[in-house]
Design a protein around this motif. Structure first.
Motif, PDB file in Angstrom:
ATOM      1  N   ASN A 122      62.233 -17.755  79.519  1.00 23.95           N
ATOM      2  CA  ASN A 122      61.304 -16.734  79.001  1.00 23.95           C
ATOM      3  C   ASN A 122      60.756 -15.820  80.098  1.00 23.95           C
ATOM      4  O   ASN A 122      59.745 -15.134  79.908  1.00 23.95           O
TER       5      ASN A 122
ATOM      6  N   LYS B 110      57.224 -15.809  80.942  1.00 26.36           N
ATOM      7  CA  LYS B 110      56.367 -15.292  79.849  1.00 26.36           C
ATOM      8  C   LYS B 110      55.875 -13.870  80.099  1.00 26.36           C
ATOM      9  O   LYS B 110      54.894 -13.415  79.515  1.00 26.36           O
TER      10      LYS B 110
ATOM     11  N   ARG C 125      56.666 -10.215  79.457  1.00 25.72           N
ATOM     12  CA  ARG C 125      57.540  -9.481  78.548  1.00 25.72           C
ATOM     13  C   ARG C 125      57.049  -8.035  78.372  1.00 25.72           C
ATOM     14  O   ARG C 125      56.025  -7.630  78.919  1.00 25.72           O
TER      15      ARG C 125
END
Length: 442
Positions: A291, A294, A296
């Motif tokens: 991810n 985290k 994004r």
């Protein structure tokens, strides 16, 4: 033939007729049988019995001592009897005062008793009296050059600590020298090969992590198992080799080694702890990579849009290295190339090596970067740019106890190889590696 409690009366009656050589042979057979029971335990027991091993060895020792004590009192003041009794008492991993007393008396009665000096040195070693142990092994070598004293001296040399780093390096070099001599005296002795592997392991971590030395350590461990089938049941060998595998990013081999060490010595908590720490590290790393820490959306786009050629520093421009995206790298070293990205997370394993961070390039590819030999204060922050010349790529596909970890990483042997936010990292950012292995039970 060994003595048994059922024929004690017969033994006592025949004692006067037995020669000293015959008595010594009987006692030697008893002690040899005890050590064979210990060293070849897993040839007659399964790994599931590992938790019982020390108990079973202690019971076998008690039986052996009882059989030895049946001998006629005429011989009990002899150096050979005291030495063999001390050796039997010394079969367990813990220090025995009885063994120390018997062996001390033996070498006083016969200062030329090489095996007595070696056994007494091992007793002091278990007592963590390194200086006394060294004196014993040197004393044995003064009487006779032998592989046991040489390899034990190798262990002692690695445990001698000094404030002088150069002296510590010399001690480890001497440790390798002594272990090599032991192997040369008997190339078929697995214990000597194992201790040589440990000497190379120490040398690897104190002299700049030369890959040739790490290979020598691994080769010595392989040779130990090849010439001696009992080496495979040595938990210390598995842990020490796993330590080296972890540093070399052979994570599956490291996990297997920690697991095997734990199975062979269930009461030893360190292998279990280190296996779990590595599993936790790999799990967290894969989660963060998947991810991109985290980070994004717009924030990540802004971070990547500002990756300009100026951040390549002296690695870019005319005559510099070829700027490449992470996805174009080949496994292994990529000479003549340079990669650039932004930090999206950092991760520090329990042992603090390697310092790990996620690097995302302009294409959005996210790889792990593992940095070694950094001082404790060194690190990178989220959104820092990092430039890596001649990147060394590795594809990891790890399977262990039903868990799988797949990711790409770039290995950096020193922070001085990097540019952070376009700036070189000075020599003060580099430190020697610190390694945890089990030297006291070579």
């Amino acid at each position: 033939m060994p003595l048994h409690s059922s024929n004690k009366a017969q033994t006592m009656a025949e004692g006067s007729a037995d020669t000293e050589a015959e008595i010594q042979k009987r006692l030697q057979e008893l002690v040899d049988h005890l050590y064979t029971f210990r060293d070849h335990y897993f040839e007659t027991h399964s790994v599931e019995d590992a938790a019982r091993k020390q108990y079973d060895v202690e019971k076998e020792m008690e039986k052996t001592i009882a059989q030895m004590d049946e001998i006629d009192d005429t011989w009990k003041s002899k150096a050979f009897f005291l030495m063999l009794r001390g050796k039997a008492l010394n079969v367990t991993p813990n220090h025995s005062q009885e063994a120390e007393d018997a062996l001390s008396k033996a070498v006083k009665l016969d200062p030329g008793l090489v095996e007595g000096w070696n056994q007494l040195g091992e007793v002091y070693w278990k007592k963590m009296d390194v200086a006394a142990a060294k004196t014993c092994f040197l004393g044995a070598l003064n009487h006779c050059k032998n592989k046991v004293s040489l390899r034990n001296l190798s262990m002692v040399m690695r445990q001698q600590r000094s404030q002088d780093s150069e002296e510590n390096s010399r001690n480890i070099m001497d440790s390798v020298k002594e272990a090599k001599q032991a192997v040369q005296m008997d190339p078929q002795d697995g214990t000597s090969w194992y201790i040589l592997g440990n000497a190379y392991l120490s040398l690897f971590f104190c002299t700049g992590q030369n890959p040739k030395i790490s290979q020598q350590a691994l080769n010595a461990y392989v040779q130990a198992e090849r010439v001696d089938k009992t080496a495979s049941s040595n938990p210390d060998l598995h842990l020490n080799r796993a330590t080296l595998c972890k540093y070399e990013e052979r994570f599956e081999g490291a996990l297997e080694g920690f697991s095997q060490a734990a199975a062979l010595e269930p009461s030893w908590t360190e292998p279990v702890m280190r296996e779990q720490q590595l599993l936790d590290y790999l799990g967290k790393l894969c989660g963060l990579l998947s991810n991109k820490g985290k980070i994004r959306g717009k924030r990540l786009q802004n971070m990547l849009s500002s990756l300009t050629p100026s951040l390549l520093g002296h690695f870019g421009g005319s005559g510099g290295l070829e700027f490449k995206p992470l996805s174009s790298l080949e496994p292994g070293r990529n000479p003549g190339c340079v990669v650039l990205g932004r930090v999206v997370f950092s991760l520090m394993p329990e042992e603090r090596v390697p310092f790990t961070f996620g690097l995302v390039d302009a294409e959005g590819t996210c790889y792990a970067v593992m940095v070694y030999n950094m001082v404790e204060s060194w690190g990178v922050l989220i959104a820092d740019s990092v430039t890596i010349p001649d990147p060394q790529l590795k594809q990891h596909n790890i399977k262990h106890k039903g868990q799988m970890f797949s990711f790409q990483s770039i290995r950096v042997d020193s922070p001085v190889q990097l540019l952070v936010n376009g700036k070189p990292q000075g020599p003060s950012t580099q430190a020697s590696a610190i390694v945890a292995y089990r030297p006291q039970s070579d």
